[in-house]
Design an enzyme around this catalytic site. Structure first.
Site, PDB file in Angstrom:
ATOM      1  N   TRP A  67       6.780 -29.309 -29.970  1.00 53.74           N
ATOM      2  CA  TRP A  67       6.218 -30.071 -28.859  1.00 53.74           C
ATOM      3  C   TRP A  67       4.921 -29.454 -28.329  1.00 53.74           C
ATOM      4  O   TRP A  67       4.216 -30.066 -27.538  1.00 53.74           O
ATOM      5  CB  TRP A  67       7.232 -30.170 -27.720  1.00 53.74           C
ATOM      6  N   CYS A  68       4.577 -28.252 -28.752  1.00 53.59           N
ATOM      7  CA  CYS A  68       3.416 -27.518 -28.225  1.00 53.59           C
ATOM      8  C   CYS A  68       2.102 -28.092 -28.761  1.00 53.59           C
ATOM      9  O   CYS A  68       1.910 -28.227 -29.973  1.00 53.59           O
ATOM     10  CB  CYS A  68       3.555 -26.050 -28.601  1.00 53.59           C
ATOM     11  N   HIS A  69       1.184 -28.415 -27.860  1.00 53.80           N
ATOM     12  CA  HIS A  69      -0.119 -28.978 -28.223  1.00 53.80           C
ATOM     13  C   HIS A  69      -0.879 -28.058 -29.173  1.00 53.80           C
ATOM     14  O   HIS A  69      -1.413 -28.508 -30.191  1.00 53.80           O
ATOM     15  CB  HIS A  69      -0.932 -29.227 -26.947  1.00 53.80           C
TER      16      HIS A  69
END
Length: 143
Positions: A67-69
């Site tokens: 989920w980390c950009h």
């Protein structure tokens, strides 16, 4: 609170140079990297980590969260680099790029053991490391 914080420019010795002025033009980041081929970096779990750790002279591991950009931005670059290594040096097992999904149930303990508290975290593991040593963090360019 942040409205009362002033930014001050400093020289390399920490002496104040004056008030920081915002840039007239926004910073330009590298173009979006694309990797259309298959994932070629080694996907590790807590169960498979030790065997691979001691198989390769150097293993550079990307600890990430899906989920980390910033992890999403790193992923195509990471896979493209792994593919390039495999293509340039086929069968050479001295250096390996690997990845660990810290949100996966079978890798959570590995991320805790290596003190991963931010994503992405890149650590360098060497074949002759003992289990008690702290591993090298990568502090180089990230683009």
């Amino acid at each position: 609170l942040s409205a009362r914080v002033s930014k001050i420019r400093l020289d390399k010795n920490g002496a104040q140079l004056g008030k920081h002025e915002d840039r007239a033009k926004p910073l330009q980041h590298a173009l979006e990297e694309k990797h259309d081929g298959p994932a070629t970096s080694l996907a590790l779990t807590a169960d498979s980590f030790e065997a691979h750790h001691h198989k390769h002279d150097v293993m550079v591991v990307n600890f990430y969260a899906p989920w980390c950009h910033w992890c999403k931005k790193l992923e195509p670059v990471w896979e493209k680099t792994a593919a390039t290594l495999n293509q340039k040096y086929p069968g050479d097992e001295r250096l390996k790029l690997a990845k660990v999904d810290c949100t996966a149930h079978n890798a959570e303990s590995l991320c805790i053991k290596n003190r991963v508290d931010a994503f992405p975290t890149i650590l360098v593991f060497r074949k002759d490391d003992t289990g008690t040593s702290l591993h090298e963090s990568y502090h180089g360019e990230r683009s």
